[in-house]
Enzyme design. Structure first.
Site, PDB file in Angstrom:
ATOM      1  N   GLY A   5       1.333  -1.156  -0.033  1.00  0.00           N
ATOM      2  CA  GLY A   5       0.192   0.102  -0.365  1.00  0.00           C
ATOM      3  C   GLY A   5       0.632   1.254   0.068  1.00  0.00           C
ATOM      4  O   GLY A   5       1.959   1.059   0.608  1.00  0.00           O
ATOM      5  N   HIS A  45      -7.111  -5.882   8.321  1.00  0.00           N
ATOM      6  CA  HIS A  45      -5.701  -6.236   6.694  1.00  0.00           C
ATOM      7  C   HIS A  45      -4.107  -6.624   7.513  1.00  0.00           C
ATOM      8  O   HIS A  45      -3.452  -6.617   7.342  1.00  0.00           O
ATOM      9  CB  HIS A  45      -5.459  -5.339   5.541  1.00  0.00           C
TER      10      HIS A  45
END
Lengths: 282, 282
Positions: A40, A261
């Site tokens: 990310g 997550h």
């Protein structure tokens, strides 16, 4: 949060693969445990695993590696499969450090890379822990997932903003309300650092991104594997792990409720304990 | 297998109207272990391979539930969960145990959860292996292969060692090795006249005691709970754990490959470590 500091553990090594400079953190002694961060915006080894390093360094020599394109490592536009390229970089680091074999813990993209490392270099692999790895296949949750959409939007449109980064953190975690702004500021700064931003917007969550569909090869993973998942993972839903649970030969799966997550951050203590039990147990 | 013997740890106490037999070992916080409901089950037969590891940290009470082992075998029409949970409460009162952790397999898992619902202040943490009744089954054919096999045992033409072998095979993964002694022991226990009478009238009998559909109520169990499941559980499939994951506020689900309905028997080392570390964590 940690006795070890980013600065005090920071090292860089030049590897043979494309002559890359790979940055990593080195702490503790014993069997080697490699920690691989996710993909990310703003991700780096330290930002993903700083809350775990003290615990693991009591039992292992911990190597937290910034993968190519992230943190302080080189950011090549290589155009190859991310799993294979990054696994090659991890192997390069182990080669330079004279390390024969390592356990791997990988989060998200780092989970994909860990699994690819096992498939490409089985003799260099000990045990595997895959957290919400980007290698499952789903049956019920629409794809791209809510989390993938939010991550992908960060560099698009009008470009990065702190609001978008907050949205990223919110969608990655089950409950981000307890956080102060530290993580937001850190990740925003890392994600908007010019080289990182350029690499990310060109290579991740774009048409150029090449990630192997590793679920196709899950049955070839020959080492003991622990899948760790958050029930509320909106990026890589745990149902993707159910396929892996049926395909990886020697596998266990641990699913946390009230967890997204980032199990290593959201359930730090229990995550540490379950990992240690698995890595050192029967 | 253990420094502790059945005889050396065997005790009986009057609990309410019932004589409850249990095996006790170790010191510390109380851990009550509750066996499953299959033919020939008893506390010792289910948990003898775990007693030593647990007794190193806890005061372990391996209880024969009403109808099993050396405890009273009352005929009743009450639901098994509520009846047995009350018997455990009476046992705790008799022994002046205020609070205990529960480790329950199959029917014992159902009783553990029912205990936590009915006497929430008397339960600390729960470890449930292949729990019964805690989740609806949506994906597996019903009754499951394992339930069908177990239910056959007392049916005409009556019990046989071949049927007992089929029961153990249906309860465990193919890789689990067991010898004739195991078959003989469980066969002897299951065919002891009083036990056989109670079992054939009360369990797996449409006119016997019912079992609660506990999944309706499990959202009210806020105790920290570890659900351990064999991937190849053919009696109580692991999908039940997925339902629990979405309903119970503080649950972690751990699924083990090459494991059936008896995690504590099939993978004792793994099971002991996982459970003991979970129970000991602050």
């Amino acid at each position: 949060m940690s006795n070890f500091t980013a600065e005090g553990t920071s090292k860089t090594v030049k590897i043979k693969q494309d002559n890359l400079n790979i940055h990593y953190h080195d702490a503790g002694s014993g069997d080697v445990l490699v920690l691989l961060h996710g993909g990310g915006p703003g991700a780096s080894a330290w930002s993903n695993f700083k809350q775990n390093i003290d615990f693991f360094a009591e039992h292992f020599r911990v190597l937290m590696i910034d993968q190519p394109g992230f943190g302080k490592s080189d950011k090549p536009d290589h155009g190859q499969g991310l799993g294979a390229y990054n696994a090659g970089a991890v192997k390069g680091v182990l080669d330079e450090l004279g390390i024969e074999k390592a356990h791997l813990i990988g989060n998200s993209m780092g989970g994909l890379v860990s699994a690819k490392f096992e498939l490409d270099y089985p003799e260099r692999t000990d045990r595997l822990i895959l957290m919400g790895p980007a290698m499952g296949i789903g049956f019920a949750v629409p794809a791209p997932t809510e989390g993938q959409k939010v991550l992908g939007a960060f560099h698009r449109g009008d470009g990065p903003t702190k609001e978008k980064m907050q949205a990223v953190i919110n969608v990655l975690m089950y409950d981000s309300s307890g956080l102060d702004n530290t993580l937001l500021e850190e990740r925003f700064a890392a994600a908007t650092e010019p080289d990182a931003a350029k690499w990310q917007s060109a290579n991740m969550f774009s048409a150029k991104m090449k990630m192997e569909e590793l679920w196709r090869e899950a049955e070839k993973i020959s080492h003991k594997t622990l899948l760790i998942w958050g029930r509320d993972d909106r990026v890589s839903p745990y149902e993707r792990g159910l396929f892996l649970l049926q395909r990886i030969p020697d596998v266990r799966m641990h699913i946390f409720s009230r967890c997204g997550h980032w199990a290593m951050l959201e359930q730090t203590e229990e995550f540490n304990r379950v990992c240690l039990d698995f890595l050192t147990g029967a | 297998m253990s420094g502790f013997t059945e005889q050396g740890t065997s005790k009986t106490v009057k609990a309410g109207e019932l004589d409850i037999h249990y095996n006790e070992a170790g010191e510390g916080d109380a851990v009550i272990m509750l066996h499953g409901g299959g033919p020939g089950a008893s506390g010792w037969s289910n948990f003898k391979q775990n007693v030593e590891a647990f007794a190193a940290h806890f005061r372990v009470l391996i209880v024969d539930q009403p109808g099993f082992g050396k405890s009273s075998k009352p005929m009743h029409k009450e639901a098994i969960g509520a009846f047995n949970a009350r018997a455990i409460r009476d046992l705790m009162d008799a022994l002046k145990i205020d609070k205990a952790h529960f480790v329950g397999n199959s029917m014992g898992g159902l009783v553990s959860v029912k205990f936590a619902l009915d006497y929430p202040d008397r339960a600390a943490k729960l470890v449930l292996m292949g729990a019964a009744g805690t989740g609806p089954v949506a994906l597996n054919p019903q009754p499951t292969e394992g339930i069908k096999t177990v239910a056959q045992f007392y049916r005409p033409p009556g019990p046989s060692k071949d049927k007992m072998r089929a029961v153990i095979r249906a309860l465990t993964h193919d890789s689990f090795q067991f010898d004739d002694t195991t078959v003989e022991e469980r066969f002897a226990a299951a065919t002891e006249p009083e036990t056989a009478g109670w079992q054939s009238k009360m369990m797996f009998n449409p006119n016997g005691a019912p079992m609660e559909e506990l999944w309706r109520d499990i959202h009210n169990v806020s105790h920290p709970t570890l659900a351990i499941w064999g991937r190849e559980d053919r009696v109580s499939p692991f999908e039940r754990g997925l339902f629990m994951l979405h309903r119970m506020p503080d649950l972690r689900l751990h699924i083990i490959a090459h494991c059936g309905h008896w995690a504590m028997v099939e993978h004792p080392e793994m099971f002991n470590r996982l459970s003991i570390d979970f129970l000991r964590a602050v």
